[in-house]
Write an enzyme that holds these catalytic residues in place. Structure first.
Site, short mmCIF file in Angstrom:
data_model
loop_
_atom_site.label_atom_id
_atom_site.label_comp_id
_atom_site.label_asym_id
_atom_site.label_seq_id
_atom_site.Cartn_x
_atom_site.Cartn_y
_atom_site.Cartn_z
N ASP A 134 0.86 -1.19 0.00
CA ASP A 134 0.00 0.00 0.00
C ASP A 134 0.89 1.24 0.00
OD1 ASP A 134 -2.03 1.82 0.27
OD2 ASP A 134 -2.99 0.85 1.97
N ASP A 135 0.95 1.94 -1.13
CA ASP A 135 1.72 3.19 -1.28
C ASP A 135 3.24 2.97 -1.33
OD1 ASP A 135 -0.77 4.34 -1.08
OD2 ASP A 135 -0.34 5.53 0.70
N CYS B 83 -6.10 4.31 -3.68
CA CYS B 83 -6.37 2.94 -3.24
C CYS B 83 -7.58 2.27 -3.88
CB CYS B 83 -6.55 2.90 -1.72
SG CYS B 83 -5.13 3.50 -0.78
N ARG C 137 -7.60 -0.96 -6.66
CA ARG C 137 -7.94 -2.32 -6.25
C ARG C 137 -9.17 -2.85 -6.99
NH1 ARG C 137 -5.24 -2.93 -0.93
NH2 ARG C 137 -3.88 -1.11 -0.87
N LYS D 78 -5.66 -5.66 3.60
CA LYS D 78 -6.56 -4.52 3.39
C LYS D 78 -7.45 -4.75 2.17
CE LYS D 78 -6.34 0.25 1.77
NZ LYS D 78 -5.49 1.43 1.52
N HIS E 126 -10.69 -2.50 1.20
CA HIS E 126 -10.98 -1.14 0.74
C HIS E 126 -11.85 -1.08 -0.51
CE1 HIS E 126 -9.37 3.24 1.13
NE2 HIS E 126 -10.70 3.13 1.22
N SER F 295 -8.45 1.74 4.74
CA SER F 295 -7.10 2.18 5.07
C SER F 295 -6.89 2.35 6.57
CB SER F 295 -6.79 3.51 4.36
OG SER F 295 -6.73 3.34 2.96
N HIS G 136 1.44 2.36 4.00
CA HIS G 136 0.48 3.46 4.16
C HIS G 136 0.63 4.08 5.55
CE1 HIS G 136 -3.43 5.53 4.33
NE2 HIS G 136 -3.54 5.32 3.02
N ASP H 136 -0.14 -0.78 -4.83
CA ASP H 136 -1.39 -0.28 -5.40
C ASP H 136 -1.26 1.03 -6.15
OD1 ASP H 136 -0.98 1.25 -3.09
OD2 ASP H 136 -3.08 1.20 -2.47
N ASN H 137 -0.37 1.90 -5.69
CA ASN H 137 -0.15 3.19 -6.34
C ASN H 137 1.15 3.76 -5.83
OD1 ASN H 137 -2.83 3.79 -4.29
ND2 ASN H 137 -0.92 4.81 -3.79
N LYS I 14 1.64 9.77 -5.49
CA LYS I 14 0.28 9.31 -5.27
C LYS I 14 -0.72 10.44 -5.54
CE LYS I 14 -2.75 7.48 -1.63
NZ LYS I 14 -2.83 6.88 -0.29
#
Length: 419
Positions: free
Chosen positions: A18-19, A58, A62, A111, A113, A136, A190, A242-243, A258
């Site tokens: 995540d991130d 996010c 996803r 996660k 989301h 998140s 994250h 994810d990003n 992001k």
């Protein structure tokens, strides 16, 4: 190989940070953070140098990953919060749904989301097991779920990376004689950052780096477990994010972060290993996207993607094996409902920055072969390319706009019965 030379269906493990930024992985050229096990996956398989998330935040990233459809088709075009009604509709077919139909055992640890209401729970979308948080870790309240029930209301987030990996290891042990799909979307890096004891203060990349080195350690445990069970050869392990990075982290020199459609926000570190089929140490330098994963994995499992709705991704299973990328449609990037950018071959067109940003100097046209940092606008130099790309962008933006009411209605509705 079987007697008819058809490859065996692989087990699948999809590890999703995540991130985490493009430049935070050693295999992508990073040096501040130690990622020996992610690099081990790359060395034993393939590194995609131009793999695109379908969004720079996010939820839409996803949604597209799991369905093979742009998040705007799914009605999840923005980050959703715990109290909001939106979520993944039962109309959508996730890769877990389709892999289950192929006889795979499926689980998600981490996660989600994609909605917090009961009808949005992963168990309603093809997963047999869910252990993790529904959104998140900076959203309130942070509750840990076991299936469809809250298991913990006070969550020590420093223990989550290990806990998710422990569950994945147990699931693999329990289903070693069956094909399995484990989706492992980690909570970190994250913010707020939480670090397991033993990893704090260890990384040159600060606390952010500590969380990634912790994830990498537990990835090593999982890889070792596959070795011990003699499952490694026919298990496809994918590691990505994810990003792009948010307040910390490296884009590897790419422009943007992001929330932006420049490369730093959407180009992801992406490595995959499947020793039975993927040659060791190869690279793909052609554009691909998260939208491609659902059709690719379902094809490898012997299934078929739905033919009753648009599927935006394409099957890149041959590319995984080192063959050229198949001819494909352009890759589009949105910010909510606004089309921001289009990648087609060597060219990338920006028609808009995120909604609240300065829109001067648009459109921008970049030659990604000679200018991967998106530093020099070629719009005035390449009028024919610009015109063609603007036409591609305009037609697809209108197509998405036309189906917006239907997508939003599904995402805001309760369970949908599909005949």
């Amino acid at each position: 190989m079987t007697n008819n030379d058809t490859p065996a269906r692989p087990n699948i493990v999809l590890v999703f940070m995540d991130d985490m930024g493009y430049g935070d992985m050693g295999a992508m050229g990073g040096s501040m953070i130690k990622t020996p096990n992610m690099d081990r996956v790359a060395a034993g398989g393939i590194a995609f140098r131009q793999m695109y998330a379908a969004a720079s935040v996010c939820t839409p990233s996803r949604a597209a990953l799991l369905t093979g459809r742009y998040a705007q088709r799914v009605g999840l075009e923005r980050v959703i919060f715990p109290q909001e009604p939106e979520g993944l509709s039962s109309y959508e077919r996730t890769m877990a749904d389709l892999l289950s139909e192929c006889g795979y055992r499926t689980a998600i640890y981490g996660k989600w989301h994609l909605g917090a209401r009961p009808e949005h729970n992963p168990l309603r979308h093809g997963f047999e097991e869910f252990f993790g948080i529904p959104y998140s870790n900076d959203m309130d309240p942070v509750h840990l779920f076991e299936g469809q029930q809250v298991a913990e209301t006070y969550v020590d987030q420093s223990l989550l990376t290990k806990a998710y990996t422990d569950r994945a290891i147990d699931f693999i042990s329990n289903h070693a004689d069956e094909p399995f799909f484990v989706y492992l979307p980690h909570t970190m890096p994250h913010i707020p950052l939480h670090v397991e004891e033993g990893f704090r203060g260890q990384s040159r990349g600060g606390t952010y780096g500590d969380t990634i080195e912790c994830i990498d350690h537990h990835l090593g445990r999982l890889l070792d477990h596959l070795d011990q069970l003699e499952l490694s050869d026919n298990t496809l392990v994918i590691v990505t994010s994810d990003n792009g990075p948010w307040f910390e982290g490296s884009t590897g020199g790419l422009r943007g972060r992001k929330g932006e459609s420049y490369e730093g926000g959407i180009r992801m570190p992406f490595v995959a290993r499947w020793p039975a089929e993927i040659p060791a140490g190869i690279e793909c330098n052609e554009p691909a996207g998260f939208i491609d994963l659902m059709p690719t994995l379902v094809t490898l499992a012997g299934g078929k993607v739905p033919d009753d709705r648009p599927i935006d991704g394409c099957d890149i299973s041959a590319t995984l094996r080192g063959e050229p990328m198949p001819e494909r449609a352009p890759i589009f990037t949105f910010h909510q409902w606004s089309l921001n950018a289009v990648r087609d071959g060597r060219w990338k067109l920006h028609v808009r920055r995120r909604n609240d940003a300065d829109q001067r100097e648009m459109p921008q046209l970049f030659d990604m072969e000679s200018d991967p940092t998106e530093s020099y606008n070629q719009a005035n130099r390449e009028p024919e390319v610009l015109g063609r790309m603007l036409d591609i962008a305009s037609r697809f933006a209108q197509h998405i706009h036309d189906q917006q009411p239907e997508a939003m209605a599904r995402a805001n509705a309760g369970p949908v019965e599909v005949s």
